[in-house]
Scaffold this motif. Sequence first.
Motif, PDB file in Angstrom:
ATOM      1  N   LEU A  42       1.982  39.307  17.264  1.00  0.00           N
ATOM      2  CA  LEU A  42       3.160  38.994  18.093  1.00  0.00           C
ATOM      3  C   LEU A  42       2.903  39.361  19.549  1.00  0.00           C
ATOM      4  O   LEU A  42       3.325  38.648  20.457  1.00  0.00           O
ATOM      5  N   LEU A 121       9.995  40.055  20.239  1.00  0.00           N
ATOM      6  CA  LEU A 121       9.691  41.149  21.165  1.00  0.00           C
ATOM      7  C   LEU A 121      10.772  41.304  22.223  1.00  0.00           C
ATOM      8  O   LEU A 121      10.962  42.400  22.740  1.00  0.00           O
ATOM      9  N   ALA A 126      12.222  47.821  26.108  1.00  0.00           N
ATOM     10  CA  ALA A 126      11.056  48.519  26.650  1.00  0.00           C
ATOM     11  C   ALA A 126       9.846  47.589  26.754  1.00  0.00           C
ATOM     12  O   ALA A 126       8.983  47.784  27.619  1.00  0.00           O
ATOM     13  N   VAL A 127       9.783  46.601  25.877  1.00  0.00           N
ATOM     14  CA  VAL A 127       8.646  45.670  25.910  1.00  0.00           C
ATOM     15  C   VAL A 127       8.623  44.929  27.237  1.00  0.00           C
ATOM     16  O   VAL A 127       7.567  44.609  27.768  1.00  0.00           O
ATOM     17  N   LEU A 130       6.583  46.203  30.177  1.00  0.00           N
ATOM     18  CA  LEU A 130       5.129  46.206  30.065  1.00  0.00           C
ATOM     19  C   LEU A 130       4.591  44.799  30.228  1.00  0.00           C
ATOM     20  O   LEU A 130       5.240  43.838  29.808  1.00  0.00           O
ATOM     21  N   LEU A 135       1.141  46.174  26.689  1.00  0.00           N
ATOM     22  CA  LEU A 135       1.767  46.191  25.363  1.00  0.00           C
ATOM     23  C   LEU A 135       0.705  46.267  24.270  1.00  0.00           C
ATOM     24  O   LEU A 135       0.792  47.073  23.336  1.00  0.00           O
ATOM     25  N   ILE A 138      -1.034  49.705  24.099  1.00  0.00           N
ATOM     26  CA  ILE A 138      -0.177  50.736  23.504  1.00  0.00           C
ATOM     27  C   ILE A 138      -0.140  50.560  21.988  1.00  0.00           C
ATOM     28  O   ILE A 138      -0.251  51.523  21.220  1.00  0.00           O
ATOM     29  N   ILE A 139      -0.006  49.308  21.554  1.00  0.00           N
ATOM     30  CA  ILE A 139       0.041  49.054  20.117  1.00  0.00           C
ATOM     31  C   ILE A 139      -1.269  49.473  19.457  1.00  0.00           C
ATOM     32  O   ILE A 139      -1.292  50.211  18.468  1.00  0.00           O
ATOM     33  N   TYR A 166      -3.881  51.511  30.083  1.00  0.00           N
ATOM     34  CA  TYR A 166      -3.211  52.431  29.171  1.00  0.00           C
ATOM     35  C   TYR A 166      -2.409  53.475  29.949  1.00  0.00           C
ATOM     36  O   TYR A 166      -1.238  53.719  29.664  1.00  0.00           O
ATOM     37  N   ILE A 170       1.741  53.969  29.858  1.00  0.00           N
ATOM     38  CA  ILE A 170       2.400  55.215  29.481  1.00  0.00           C
ATOM     39  C   ILE A 170       3.397  55.630  30.570  1.00  0.00           C
ATOM     40  O   ILE A 170       4.533  56.026  30.276  1.00  0.00           O
ATOM     41  N   LEU A 173       6.487  53.462  30.389  1.00  0.00           N
ATOM     42  CA  LEU A 173       7.358  53.773  29.255  1.00  0.00           C
ATOM     43  C   LEU A 173       8.115  55.073  29.492  1.00  0.00           C
ATOM     44  O   LEU A 173       9.314  55.174  29.193  1.00  0.00           O
TER      45      LEU A 173
ATOM     46  N   GLU B   3       5.014  62.149  27.061  1.00  0.00           N
ATOM     47  CA  GLU B   3       4.357  60.944  26.551  1.00  0.00           C
ATOM     48  C   GLU B   3       4.665  60.713  25.079  1.00  0.00           C
ATOM     49  O   GLU B   3       5.003  59.595  24.664  1.00  0.00           O
ATOM     50  N   ALA B   6       8.222  59.425  24.489  1.00  0.00           N
ATOM     51  CA  ALA B   6       8.368  58.030  24.918  1.00  0.00           C
ATOM     52  C   ALA B   6       7.714  57.093  23.901  1.00  0.00           C
ATOM     53  O   ALA B   6       8.281  56.053  23.538  1.00  0.00           O
ATOM     54  N   LEU B   7       6.532  57.477  23.417  1.00  0.00           N
ATOM     55  CA  LEU B   7       5.840  56.623  22.442  1.00  0.00           C
ATOM     56  C   LEU B   7       6.581  56.583  21.121  1.00  0.00           C
ATOM     57  O   LEU B   7       6.601  55.554  20.437  1.00  0.00           O
ATOM     58  N   PHE B  10       9.379  54.214  21.545  1.00  0.00           N
ATOM     59  CA  PHE B  10       8.863  52.846  21.613  1.00  0.00           C
ATOM     60  C   PHE B  10       8.460  52.358  20.236  1.00  0.00           C
ATOM     61  O   PHE B  10       8.773  51.220  19.845  1.00  0.00           O
ATOM     62  N   GLU B  13      11.379  51.443  18.118  1.00  0.00           N
ATOM     63  CA  GLU B  13      11.951  50.141  18.481  1.00  0.00           C
ATOM     64  C   GLU B  13      11.088  49.005  17.945  1.00  0.00           C
ATOM     65  O   GLU B  13      11.604  47.997  17.455  1.00  0.00           O
ATOM     66  N   LEU B  14       9.773  49.178  18.041  1.00  0.00           N
ATOM     67  CA  LEU B  14       8.876  48.137  17.521  1.00  0.00           C
ATOM     68  C   LEU B  14       9.050  47.993  16.008  1.00  0.00           C
ATOM     69  O   LEU B  14       9.000  46.879  15.461  1.00  0.00           O
ATOM     70  N   ILE B  17      11.484  45.486  14.427  1.00  0.00           N
ATOM     71  CA  ILE B  17      11.230  44.035  14.319  1.00  0.00           C
ATOM     72  C   ILE B  17      10.972  43.709  12.860  1.00  0.00           C
ATOM     73  O   ILE B  17      10.140  44.336  12.202  1.00  0.00           O
TER      74      ILE B  17
END
Lengths: 185, 226
Positions: A42, A121, A126-127, A130, A135, A138-139, A166, A170, A173, B3, B6-7, B10, B13-14, B17
């Motif tokens: 995605l 998304l 927050a997406v 980025l 994105l 981070i993933i 990266y 950060i 975010l 950090e 925040a992660l 995030f 939230e991901l 989906i």
Amino acid sequence: MPSDMIDEEILSQILERIYSGDEDAFRELYNVCASHMYRFALSVVKYSYLAEEAVQEAFLSIILYSGNKRVRKAKSWLFTVVKNCCIKALKDEHFSRKDDIDLYKDKLFSADQTESIETPLNEIEAVRVLDDNELRIIILCKIEGLTIPECAKILGISRVRARSVYDYAIKKLKKFYREKEGQYE
Amino acid sequence: MNESHALELFENELNAIKMPDLWEKVYSRVQSIPDIRQRPKRRSRGFSTNYTFAALASVILLAAASTIYIINMSVNIGDEQTSNVYNTALSDDIPIKSVQPHSLALSARTDEELELMLGKVSLNDMIYEDSAYIYHFDENGILCGIADPESGNCLDLEKTAKLLIENHFPEATVNSFAVTLDNSGEHPALCIKADITQNGLSITEIKITFFTDEWRKLLGIEPDQG
């Protein structure tokens, strides 16, 4: 969607079993990896239907892998396969034959248009702060547990750039969530 | 806001989906491949037999976990032009390059790297750093080590070469040891030359050449394709 990252050792064992002919291992691979693969896909292709297509194609590629070498760094390999299948999915959408993910992204939408694209998304605020590589990094790095060099290789960028992307992601975010928390105080 | 917090937000939230259930589609697609159903079960191959040679020991890399990699070692004994060529076994994901009798081709990625290989570095510049690696030079301006700044892994060429010699010639006495450059082949090569004596037999030259991509492997880095 997944809450834990894929375990490298477990993935390696599943792949070994698949290539040894264990049919149950394939279902296990799906259970362990599919949602992770979909999430990353995605982030590359944006549209759900393309991500679904890429994931299906990735599983097929994994099954058909006929290399005579044992897969090392299974997670890194897995996401590389997904990325390649994303590119294939985008190509099959009749865009020009380029290998660079960002070139395809440019064809699909510009930064201004991203919000208007119907993609899961966009449900995540927050997406939107980025950019695409941020994105994906981070993933891959923080959520899937890959190293910066592995991420750089998958995304086709230098390690120096990957590190810089990266770090910036950060910062973005942290700023976003800090401001968001400030709104509710 | 740190950090990790925040992660965490995030990632939560991901995770919201919703992923469609693709199992039926995936399974059907795989089953649609005609030879999938008849595909014979593959035995676990382990290390590919293509990479197995005679007389080999794995070499332990100093700063990383045990790694097996290719080194082509030629040994000249007395007046003989050539003698045994030893090839160490590879780990399976390092492809074998095409080799010549005495050395592997060492190809530079850039002119700058080529100059480094050729030792064209001022003696005052004991360390050279580019975007990928840190190169260490000895007092003679010869490359003696390569480090990856991100992982911290460091390859000491001399120590690695000596370890190779110890593994292959455990009874030997090393009389002299030098790192030199060899421009006689198609590509410049960095060589470790050693003069050793074993069981009364004098081995005048062991030349171990290092291949550029192998440096990256030795450091535990995948070849740079970016």
